[in-house]
Design an enzyme around this catalytic site. Structure first.
Site: not given
Ligand code: UDX
Length: 434
Positions: A11, A30, A260, A263
């Site tokens: 971030v 850092d 996964g 976040c």
């Molecule tokens: C997420 C949020 O989107 C972001 O706003 C926040 O700041 C941090 O967490 P991120 O973890 O990078 O971001 O990935 P994201 O694209 O949101 O996907 C998260 C997880 O959900 C992944 O494992 C993805 O495969 C899964 N996912 C996402 C699904 O299984 N189906 C979907 O429709 C969308």
């Protein structure tokens, strides 16, 4: 504006580089000396498309620099962002705030000019109050305010998420802090990005509520997928059929092996702890966390079922290990639980991932890493798509069929058309489709 970004992790680094690109003068600090030394040589600590170039351009323009000395970077800054890690505390799932508070103490000891201190790390409601107390406790008579400015960056799309956000949330009741934050994000104001000013506590909760809601949406469609398999429906039609209702929306309705990443798993747990502490349970999120946990391993069993219920002596190829494409991040990746379930069932597991194998190796020492998708598929009884990297969307199915022992494709991300794969001579299974 002169900005100090504390934390050169995911971030902090993305935000720092983007703010420098807006024209601000940014120092990223850092405590990890190796990381700062590598950044000075242009070596990124994470894989994020476009980041190395953005950093290089802004370093060259003299707007972005790196340091290990927070004490030196505090006095000159007009805004200091705290973007350090808030991992799940071992044992109880609460967010570990020790890094945030250490930074607050250090800022307090070194303030010289009026400064807005901004928490960007994902922190439980009320953390801003404690940061304010700690900075004040250092006895400074310099004016300061503490604001909350949560990030909503998706890995793999973080730079465009920062530069073209759906919204910016700024939590502070202080007019001066609101003004300073407006200056920080001025280039985005001009682009008409919606900026929402709220109280600090509301901003802190918005971040958790947003992630918990998205995690709920994914978990909902995953359970619908299971039901579809039982009743003979197609989950992609369900997702579209409900998503076209504007009140629901089509995004985040892709069924798969469970969410996964850095976040969703951590933030849902932390929200549950906050809710528990305040005696106000969020039962939906409780269910989401539980269902998602069991789903990952269940996907391993699904593969074994496709193989007729017996994994012993079978060789299984996993394509994609990272929690999603375009990242090397393995945190809470479904592949870990899937590989373990297959190994526990007695299978031999071979895997390939375009970026994730270095980090995945130590997490799954019994899995053999292959040099390509086709090398992984060699002699396999089943090929399983775990992560939807673009490189797996147009595999040469003829070649896979030639090298595999048995033509079985399990597509846990629904990236193939069942009819096409079957026409290519495969036994094909996916999620929530016939
Ligand atoms: C997420 C949020 O989107 C972001 O706003 C926040 O700041 C941090 O967490 P991120 O973890 O990078 O971001 O990935 P994201 O694209 O949101 O996907 C998260 C997880 O959900 C992944 O494992 C993805 O495969 C899964 N996912 C996402 C699904 O299984 N189906 C979907 O429709 C969308």
């Amino acid at each position: 504006m002169r900005i100090t970004m504390v934390g050169a992790g995911y971030v902090g680094l993305v935000s720092g580089a983007c703010l420098a690109d807006f024209g601000h003068e940014v120092t990223c600090v850092d405590t990890d000396e190796g990381r700062i030394a590598r950044l000075d040589q242009g070596i990124m600590p994470i894989y994020e498309p476009g980041l190395a170039e953005l950093v290089a351009n802004n370093v060259k323009a003299g707007r972005l620099s790196f340091s290990t000395e927070l004490a030196g970077a505090v006095p000159r800054a007009q805004a200091i962002f705290i973007a350090v890690g808030t991992p799940s505390r071992r044992g109880d799932g609460h967010a570990d705030l020790s890094f945030v508070y250490d930074v607050a103490d250090e800022i307090g000891r070194n303030l010289r000019e009026p400064t807005v201190i901004v928490t960007k790390s994902t922190v439980p409601v009320g953390t801003g109050d404690e940061v304010e107390r700690r900075v004040g406790e250092a006895g400074t008579d310099v004016r300061f305010a503490v604001a909350s400015n949560p990030e909503f960056l998706r890995e793999g799309a973080a730079i465009s998420d920062f530069k073209r956000p759906d919204r910016i949330v700024i939590g502070s009741d202080d007019d001066w802090a609101r003004h300073v934050m407006s200056e920080v994000y001025r280039p985005l104001f001009l682009n008409r990005a919606p900026i929402l000013f709220t109280s600090r506590r509301s901003a802190e909760l918005i971040k958790y509520a947003a992630n918990a809601f998205l995690a709920t949406k994914i978990t909902f469609i995953n359970e619908m997928a299971d039901l579809c398999e039982k009743v003979g429906a197609d989950v992609q039609d369900i997702a579209r059929g409900i998503g076209l209702d504007n009140r629901i929306g089509t995004k985040f309705l892709h069924a798969g092996p469970g969410f996964g990443g850095s976040c969703f798993p951590k933030d849902t747990l932390a929200l549950l702890k906050t809710a528990e502490d305040h005696g106000s349970p969020v039962r939906i999120v409780e269910a989401v966390a539980k269902v998602n946990d069991t789903r990952k391993r269940a996907m391993g069993r699904k593969v074994i079922d496709v193989l007729g219920g017996e994994a012993r002596g079978k060789r299984i190829a996993l394509l994609g290990l990272t929690f999603k494409p375009n990242t090397d991040d393995m945190r809470d990746a479904p592949s870990i639980a899937i590989a373990q379930a297959l190994l526990d069932g007695g299978a031999e597991v071979v895997a390939y991932d375009p970026e994730g194998m270095d980090l995945a190796g130590p997490l799954m020492p019994q899995v053999t890493m292959a040099g390509s998708a086709y090398a992984a598929a060699e002699g396999a009884d089943a090929v399983v798509i775990v992560t939807e990297w673009d490189a797996f969307r147009a595999l040469d199915l003829g070649r896979i069929r030639q090298v595999a022992k048995t033509p079985v494709l399990v597509d846990l991300r629904n990236i193939y058309d069942p009819a096409e794969v079957r026409a290519a001579g495969f036994h094909y299974a996916s999620v929530g489709r016939q």
